[in-house]
Design an enzyme around this catalytic site. Structure first.
Site, PDB file in Angstrom:
ATOM      1  N   GLN A 297     -27.322  48.199  44.162  1.00  0.00           N
ATOM      2  CA  GLN A 297     -25.798  47.970  44.118  1.00  0.00           C
ATOM      3  C   GLN A 297     -25.286  47.541  45.943  1.00  0.00           C
ATOM      4  O   GLN A 297     -25.833  48.017  46.782  1.00  0.00           O
ATOM      5  CB  GLN A 297     -24.821  48.157  44.052  1.00  0.00           C
ATOM      6  CG  GLN A 297     -23.692  47.378  43.508  1.00  0.00           C
ATOM      7  CD  GLN A 297     -22.917  47.244  42.231  1.00  0.00           C
ATOM      8  OE1 GLN A 297     -23.020  48.581  41.347  1.00  0.00           O
ATOM      9  NE2 GLN A 297     -21.459  47.147  42.990  1.00  0.00           N
TER      10      GLN A 297
ATOM     11  N   SER B 242     -29.320  55.010  43.130  1.00  0.00           N
ATOM     12  CA  SER B 242     -28.348  54.466  42.487  1.00  0.00           C
ATOM     13  C   SER B 242     -28.784  53.792  41.215  1.00  0.00           C
ATOM     14  O   SER B 242     -29.212  54.216  39.859  1.00  0.00           O
ATOM     15  CB  SER B 242     -27.283  53.759  43.208  1.00  0.00           C
ATOM     16  OG  SER B 242     -25.834  53.565  42.382  1.00  0.00           O
ATOM     17  N   LEU B 243     -28.605  52.223  41.144  1.00  0.00           N
ATOM     18  CA  LEU B 243     -28.469  50.795  40.133  1.00  0.00           C
ATOM     19  C   LEU B 243     -29.863  50.794  39.769  1.00  0.00           C
ATOM     20  O   LEU B 243     -30.631  50.912  38.453  1.00  0.00           O
ATOM     21  CB  LEU B 243     -27.918  50.462  40.758  1.00  0.00           C
ATOM     22  CG  LEU B 243     -27.969  48.543  39.816  1.00  0.00           C
ATOM     23  CD1 LEU B 243     -27.173  48.912  38.033  1.00  0.00           C
ATOM     24  CD2 LEU B 243     -27.696  47.578  39.959  1.00  0.00           C
TER      25      LEU B 243
ATOM     26  N   ARG C  27     -22.400  49.906  32.508  1.00  0.00           N
ATOM     27  CA  ARG C  27     -22.598  50.588  33.459  1.00  0.00           C
ATOM     28  C   ARG C  27     -21.463  49.961  34.546  1.00  0.00           C
ATOM     29  O   ARG C  27     -20.115  50.337  35.045  1.00  0.00           O
ATOM     30  CB  ARG C  27     -23.521  51.102  34.379  1.00  0.00           C
ATOM     31  CG  ARG C  27     -23.512  52.003  35.116  1.00  0.00           C
ATOM     32  CD  ARG C  27     -24.958  51.615  35.140  1.00  0.00           C
ATOM     33  NE  ARG C  27     -25.092  52.889  36.431  1.00  0.00           N
ATOM     34  CZ  ARG C  27     -25.316  53.154  37.891  1.00  0.00           C
ATOM     35  NH1 ARG C  27     -24.532  51.531  38.179  1.00  0.00           N
ATOM     36  NH2 ARG C  27     -25.078  53.539  38.383  1.00  0.00           N
TER      37      ARG C  27
ATOM     38  N   HIS D 124     -20.199  56.696  43.338  1.00  0.00           N
ATOM     39  CA  HIS D 124     -20.470  57.804  43.129  1.00  0.00           C
ATOM     40  C   HIS D 124     -19.329  59.703  43.373  1.00  0.00           C
ATOM     41  O   HIS D 124     -19.734  60.126  44.541  1.00  0.00           O
ATOM     42  CB  HIS D 124     -21.723  58.566  43.980  1.00  0.00           C
ATOM     43  CG  HIS D 124     -23.091  57.390  43.149  1.00  0.00           C
ATOM     44  ND1 HIS D 124     -23.731  57.839  42.030  1.00  0.00           N
ATOM     45  CD2 HIS D 124     -23.186  55.937  43.165  1.00  0.00           C
ATOM     46  CE1 HIS D 124     -24.423  56.754  41.944  1.00  0.00           C
ATOM     47  NE2 HIS D 124     -24.310  55.529  42.917  1.00  0.00           N
TER      48      HIS D 124
ATOM     49  N   GLN E 124     -25.149  60.868  37.057  1.00  0.00           N
ATOM     50  CA  GLN E 124     -25.453  60.360  38.169  1.00  0.00           C
ATOM     51  C   GLN E 124     -24.394  59.558  38.700  1.00  0.00           C
ATOM     52  O   GLN E 124     -24.549  59.301  39.771  1.00  0.00           O
ATOM     53  CB  GLN E 124     -26.721  58.995  37.810  1.00  0.00           C
ATOM     54  CG  GLN E 124     -27.752  58.461  39.505  1.00  0.00           C
ATOM     55  CD  GLN E 124     -27.517  57.156  38.254  1.00  0.00           C
ATOM     56  OE1 GLN E 124     -26.974  56.387  38.198  1.00  0.00           O
ATOM     57  NE2 GLN E 124     -29.062  56.813  39.150  1.00  0.00           N
TER      58      GLN E 124
END
Length: 305
Positions: A15, A94-95, A119, A200, A249
Protein backbone atom coordinates in the site's frame (compact mmCIF):
# COMPACT_ATOMS: atom_id res chain seq x y z
CA UNK A 1 18.51 -14.40 -17.59
CA UNK A 2 17.93 -16.54 -14.54
CA UNK A 3 20.69 -18.80 -15.81
CA UNK A 4 22.61 -21.21 -13.63
CA UNK A 5 24.52 -18.31 -12.08
CA UNK A 6 21.76 -16.89 -9.93
CA UNK A 7 18.13 -17.11 -8.91
CA UNK A 8 15.29 -14.80 -9.89
CA UNK A 9 12.70 -13.34 -7.52
CA UNK A 10 9.40 -11.65 -8.30
CA UNK A 11 8.56 -8.97 -5.73
CA UNK A 12 5.34 -7.01 -5.25
CA UNK A 13 4.81 -3.57 -3.68
CA UNK A 14 2.47 -2.72 -0.82
CA UNK A 15 0.00 0.00 0.00
CA UNK A 16 1.28 3.44 -0.95
CA UNK A 17 2.37 2.34 -4.43
CA UNK A 18 -1.14 2.82 -5.87
CA UNK A 19 -1.71 5.60 -8.37
CA UNK A 20 -4.42 6.65 -10.77
CA UNK A 21 -4.07 4.92 -14.14
CA UNK A 22 -2.13 1.93 -12.78
CA UNK A 23 -2.47 -1.12 -15.01
CA UNK A 24 -4.58 0.64 -17.67
CA UNK A 25 -2.08 -0.20 -20.44
CA UNK A 26 -2.15 -3.87 -19.38
CA UNK A 27 -5.96 -3.83 -19.34
CA UNK A 28 -5.98 -2.47 -22.89
CA UNK A 29 -3.25 -4.69 -24.34
CA UNK A 30 -3.64 -8.04 -22.54
CA UNK A 31 -6.69 -10.30 -22.51
CA UNK A 32 -5.31 -12.13 -19.45
CA UNK A 33 -4.98 -8.86 -17.52
CA UNK A 34 -8.44 -7.62 -18.58
CA UNK A 35 -10.02 -10.88 -17.41
CA UNK A 36 -8.54 -10.41 -13.94
CA UNK A 37 -9.87 -6.84 -13.64
CA UNK A 38 -13.31 -7.92 -14.92
CA UNK A 39 -13.45 -10.91 -12.58
CA UNK A 40 -12.42 -8.74 -9.60
CA UNK A 41 -15.20 -6.26 -10.50
CA UNK A 42 -17.72 -9.11 -10.60
CA UNK A 43 -16.57 -10.69 -7.33
CA UNK A 44 -16.41 -7.45 -5.36
CA UNK A 45 -19.29 -5.54 -6.94
CA UNK A 46 -16.88 -2.68 -7.69
CA UNK A 47 -16.00 -1.14 -11.06
CA UNK A 48 -12.32 -2.02 -10.85
CA UNK A 49 -11.41 -0.21 -14.09
CA UNK A 50 -12.99 3.03 -12.84
CA UNK A 51 -11.34 2.62 -9.42
CA UNK A 52 -7.85 2.07 -10.87
CA UNK A 53 -7.89 4.17 -14.05
CA UNK A 54 -10.01 7.26 -13.31
CA UNK A 55 -9.28 10.11 -10.86
CA UNK A 56 -11.14 9.33 -7.62
CA UNK A 57 -10.69 9.63 -3.86
CA UNK A 58 -11.46 6.00 -3.10
CA UNK A 59 -8.19 4.73 -4.54
CA UNK A 60 -6.34 6.07 -1.47
CA UNK A 61 -8.84 4.69 1.06
CA UNK A 62 -7.50 1.48 2.61
CA UNK A 63 -10.71 -0.49 2.10
CA UNK A 64 -10.46 0.11 -1.67
CA UNK A 65 -6.68 0.49 -2.08
CA UNK A 66 -5.86 -3.06 -1.09
CA UNK A 67 -8.17 -4.77 -3.59
CA UNK A 68 -7.21 -2.31 -6.36
CA UNK A 69 -3.45 -2.79 -5.91
CA UNK A 70 -3.57 -6.59 -5.62
CA UNK A 71 -5.82 -6.82 -8.70
CA UNK A 72 -3.41 -4.61 -10.65
CA UNK A 73 -0.21 -6.42 -9.64
CA UNK A 74 -1.69 -9.87 -10.30
CA UNK A 75 -3.13 -8.75 -13.66
CA UNK A 76 0.32 -7.48 -14.63
CA UNK A 77 2.03 -10.67 -13.46
CA UNK A 78 -0.46 -12.84 -15.36
CA UNK A 79 -0.01 -10.79 -18.55
CA UNK A 80 3.78 -11.14 -18.26
CA UNK A 81 3.96 -14.78 -17.22
CA UNK A 82 5.25 -15.94 -20.62
CA UNK A 83 7.65 -13.01 -21.02
CA UNK A 84 9.35 -12.88 -17.63
CA UNK A 85 11.91 -15.38 -16.37
CA UNK A 86 10.09 -17.80 -14.07
CA UNK A 87 10.68 -16.95 -10.41
CA UNK A 88 12.58 -19.22 -8.01
CA UNK A 89 11.01 -17.39 -5.06
CA UNK A 90 8.55 -14.53 -4.47
CA UNK A 91 7.98 -11.87 -1.82
CA UNK A 92 5.66 -8.92 -1.30
CA UNK A 93 5.75 -5.93 1.02
CA UNK A 94 2.84 -6.20 3.48
CA UNK A 95 -0.23 -6.27 1.21
CA UNK A 96 2.06 -7.42 -1.63
CA UNK A 97 2.55 -10.73 0.19
CA UNK A 98 -0.87 -11.84 -1.14
CA UNK A 99 0.43 -11.35 -4.70
CA UNK A 100 3.59 -13.27 -3.78
CA UNK A 101 1.56 -16.22 -2.45
CA UNK A 102 -0.73 -16.24 -5.51
CA UNK A 103 2.28 -16.04 -7.88
CA UNK A 104 3.87 -18.95 -5.99
CA UNK A 105 0.76 -21.04 -6.60
CA UNK A 106 -0.53 -21.04 -3.03
CA UNK A 107 -3.71 -18.97 -3.46
CA UNK A 108 -6.14 -18.47 -6.33
CA UNK A 109 -6.15 -14.94 -7.77
CA UNK A 110 -9.89 -14.66 -7.02
CA UNK A 111 -9.31 -15.56 -3.36
CA UNK A 112 -6.42 -13.12 -3.05
CA UNK A 113 -8.62 -10.29 -4.35
CA UNK A 114 -11.66 -11.07 -2.18
CA UNK A 115 -9.52 -11.62 0.94
CA UNK A 116 -7.63 -8.33 0.67
CA UNK A 117 -10.89 -6.46 0.10
CA UNK A 118 -11.99 -7.70 3.54
CA UNK A 119 -8.50 -7.14 5.00
CA UNK A 120 -8.70 -3.51 3.88
CA UNK A 121 -12.08 -3.04 5.55
CA UNK A 122 -10.93 -4.71 8.78
CA UNK A 123 -7.78 -2.56 8.92
CA UNK A 124 -9.68 0.63 8.06
CA UNK A 125 -12.18 -0.03 10.87
CA UNK A 126 -9.75 -1.37 13.50
CA UNK A 127 -8.94 2.02 15.01
CA UNK A 128 -11.08 5.20 14.93
CA UNK A 129 -9.75 7.89 12.56
CA UNK A 130 -7.13 10.14 14.07
CA UNK A 131 -6.16 7.79 16.91
CA UNK A 132 -3.32 6.09 15.06
CA UNK A 133 -0.43 7.32 12.92
CA UNK A 134 2.66 6.24 11.03
CA UNK A 135 5.88 8.09 10.21
CA UNK A 136 8.98 7.29 8.14
CA UNK A 137 12.26 7.75 10.01
CA UNK A 138 15.25 8.61 7.83
CA UNK A 139 18.89 8.25 8.79
CA UNK A 140 18.87 5.88 11.77
CA UNK A 141 19.38 2.11 11.99
CA UNK A 142 16.74 -0.28 13.28
CA UNK A 143 18.77 -0.82 16.44
CA UNK A 144 19.03 2.93 17.09
CA UNK A 145 15.28 3.36 16.69
CA UNK A 146 14.47 0.33 18.85
CA UNK A 147 16.67 1.77 21.62
CA UNK A 148 15.21 5.28 21.31
CA UNK A 149 11.55 4.20 21.50
CA UNK A 150 12.03 1.41 24.05
CA UNK A 151 10.63 3.47 26.93
CA UNK A 152 7.74 5.01 25.02
CA UNK A 153 4.15 3.86 25.31
CA UNK A 154 2.14 2.86 22.24
CA UNK A 155 4.78 3.17 19.52
CA UNK A 156 6.27 0.34 17.47
CA UNK A 157 8.34 -0.36 14.36
CA UNK A 158 6.04 -1.05 11.40
CA UNK A 159 8.53 -1.56 8.56
CA UNK A 160 12.23 -2.25 8.24
CA UNK A 161 12.34 -1.06 4.60
CA UNK A 162 16.04 -0.55 3.89
CA UNK A 163 19.11 0.96 5.57
CA UNK A 164 18.22 4.48 6.66
CA UNK A 165 14.45 4.13 6.16
CA UNK A 166 12.28 2.64 8.87
CA UNK A 167 8.60 3.29 9.57
CA UNK A 168 7.15 3.70 13.06
CA UNK A 169 3.49 3.13 13.96
CA UNK A 170 1.11 3.30 16.89
CA UNK A 171 -1.09 5.73 18.82
CA UNK A 172 -0.94 9.23 17.33
CA UNK A 173 0.47 10.78 20.55
CA UNK A 174 3.05 8.01 20.85
CA UNK A 175 4.25 8.49 17.27
CA UNK A 176 4.42 12.26 17.77
CA UNK A 177 6.48 11.90 20.95
CA UNK A 178 8.71 9.31 19.27
CA UNK A 179 9.33 11.74 16.40
CA UNK A 180 10.81 14.29 18.82
CA UNK A 181 12.89 11.64 20.58
CA UNK A 182 14.21 10.27 17.26
CA UNK A 183 15.18 13.71 15.94
CA UNK A 184 17.12 14.26 19.17
CA UNK A 185 18.72 10.83 18.66
CA UNK A 186 20.04 11.94 15.25
CA UNK A 187 17.33 11.10 12.71
CA UNK A 188 17.71 13.25 9.59
CA UNK A 189 13.96 13.55 9.19
CA UNK A 190 10.74 12.04 10.50
CA UNK A 191 7.95 12.26 7.92
CA UNK A 192 4.30 11.61 8.81
CA UNK A 193 2.72 9.20 6.30
CA UNK A 194 -0.68 9.66 4.69
CA UNK A 195 -2.28 6.48 5.96
CA UNK A 196 -5.59 5.89 7.63
CA UNK A 197 -4.38 3.80 10.56
CA UNK A 198 -1.53 2.47 12.71
CA UNK A 199 -0.80 -0.51 10.50
CA UNK A 200 1.59 -3.25 11.59
CA UNK A 201 1.11 -2.43 15.26
CA UNK A 202 -0.59 -4.43 18.03
CA UNK A 203 -3.57 -2.07 17.53
CA UNK A 204 -4.37 -4.18 14.44
CA UNK A 205 -4.75 -7.40 16.44
CA UNK A 206 -8.53 -7.47 16.11
CA UNK A 207 -8.26 -6.98 12.33
CA UNK A 208 -5.92 -9.99 12.26
CA UNK A 209 -8.41 -12.14 14.16
CA UNK A 210 -11.23 -11.24 11.74
CA UNK A 211 -8.90 -11.87 8.82
CA UNK A 212 -8.06 -15.32 10.20
CA UNK A 213 -11.75 -16.29 9.96
CA UNK A 214 -11.84 -15.22 6.29
CA UNK A 215 -8.64 -17.16 5.59
CA UNK A 216 -10.21 -20.31 7.08
CA UNK A 217 -12.87 -20.15 4.37
CA UNK A 218 -10.54 -20.11 1.36
CA UNK A 219 -8.69 -23.05 -0.08
CA UNK A 220 -4.91 -22.84 -0.21
CA UNK A 221 -2.81 -25.02 -2.55
CA UNK A 222 0.67 -26.52 -2.17
CA UNK A 223 3.31 -23.93 -3.14
CA UNK A 224 5.07 -24.48 -6.48
CA UNK A 225 7.96 -22.31 -5.26
CA UNK A 226 8.64 -20.79 -1.83
CA UNK A 227 7.82 -17.24 -0.81
CA UNK A 228 9.48 -15.17 1.92
CA UNK A 229 7.19 -13.93 4.69
CA UNK A 230 7.33 -10.41 6.16
CA UNK A 231 6.77 -11.77 9.67
CA UNK A 232 10.03 -13.71 10.06
CA UNK A 233 11.94 -12.90 6.82
CA UNK A 234 12.22 -16.67 6.30
CA UNK A 235 11.26 -18.93 3.39
CA UNK A 236 7.79 -20.47 3.54
CA UNK A 237 7.71 -23.82 1.80
CA UNK A 238 4.62 -25.34 3.46
CA UNK A 239 1.31 -23.64 2.68
CA UNK A 240 0.02 -24.85 6.05
CA UNK A 241 1.90 -21.99 7.76
CA UNK A 242 0.35 -19.30 5.56
CA UNK A 243 -2.92 -18.57 7.38
CA UNK A 244 -1.21 -18.03 10.72
CA UNK A 245 1.48 -15.85 9.15
CA UNK A 246 -1.05 -13.67 7.30
CA UNK A 247 -3.00 -13.19 10.51
CA UNK A 248 0.16 -12.18 12.41
CA UNK A 249 1.43 -10.00 9.57
CA UNK A 250 -1.28 -7.35 10.06
CA UNK A 251 -0.09 -6.54 13.59
CA UNK A 252 3.66 -7.29 13.38
CA UNK A 253 6.67 -5.55 11.84
CA UNK A 254 7.33 -5.94 8.11
CA UNK A 255 10.91 -7.25 7.87
CA UNK A 256 11.46 -6.23 4.28
CA UNK A 257 15.17 -5.45 4.47
CA UNK A 258 15.79 -8.74 6.28
CA UNK A 259 13.68 -10.60 3.67
CA UNK A 260 15.74 -9.19 0.81
CA UNK A 261 19.01 -9.98 2.61
CA UNK A 262 17.79 -13.53 3.18
CA UNK A 263 17.02 -13.97 -0.53
CA UNK A 264 20.37 -12.49 -1.59
CA UNK A 265 22.15 -14.85 0.83
CA UNK A 266 20.25 -17.69 -0.81
CA UNK A 267 21.60 -16.79 -4.26
CA UNK A 268 18.96 -14.46 -5.71
CA UNK A 269 20.74 -12.13 -8.13
CA UNK A 270 17.80 -10.73 -10.14
CA UNK A 271 14.75 -9.07 -8.60
CA UNK A 272 11.75 -8.20 -10.77
CA UNK A 273 9.40 -5.68 -9.18
CA UNK A 274 5.89 -6.05 -10.63
CA UNK A 275 3.46 -3.23 -9.94
CA UNK A 276 3.09 0.56 -10.03
CA UNK A 277 5.96 2.77 -8.87
CA UNK A 278 9.58 1.97 -8.10
CA UNK A 279 9.49 1.74 -4.31
CA UNK A 280 11.00 -1.72 -3.93
CA UNK A 281 13.67 -1.07 -6.56
CA UNK A 282 14.66 2.00 -4.52
CA UNK A 283 14.89 -0.03 -1.31
CA UNK A 284 16.96 -2.73 -3.00
CA UNK A 285 19.53 -0.23 -4.26
CA UNK A 286 20.15 0.70 -0.61
CA UNK A 287 20.18 -2.92 0.56
CA UNK A 288 22.64 -4.24 -2.03
CA UNK A 289 24.50 -2.78 -4.99
CA UNK A 290 25.33 -6.26 -6.28
CA UNK A 291 21.91 -7.40 -7.48
CA UNK A 292 20.05 -6.64 -10.68
CA UNK A 293 16.67 -4.96 -10.24
CA UNK A 294 14.12 -4.78 -13.05
CA UNK A 295 11.03 -2.67 -12.48
CA UNK A 296 7.86 -3.47 -14.45
CA UNK A 297 5.37 -0.66 -13.83
CA UNK A 298 4.09 -0.10 -17.37
CA UNK A 299 3.51 -2.18 -20.51
CA UNK A 300 6.59 -0.85 -22.30
CA UNK A 301 8.82 -1.90 -19.38
CA UNK A 302 8.79 -5.41 -20.87
CA UNK A 303 11.38 -4.09 -23.31
CA UNK A 304 13.88 -4.00 -20.43
CA UNK A 305 13.86 -7.78 -20.65
Amino acid sequence: MSGSTGKTAWIFPGQGAQKCGMGKDFYEKSTAARQIYDEASRLLGLDMAALCFEENERLDQTEYTQAALVTTCLAMAEALRDVLPAPDVTAGLSLGEYCAIAAAGGMRIEDAVTTVRKRGIFMQNAVPDGQGAMSAVLGLTGEQIEAAIAGLEGVYIANYNCPGQIVITGFAQGVEKASEVLLEAGAKRVLPLKVSGPFHSPMMKEAGEKLEQVLQEIELSPLRIPYVTNVTAEYVKEIGDTRKLLKEQVASSVRWQQSMERMIADGVTTFIEIGPGRTLAGFLKKISRDVKVINIAAWEDQEKL
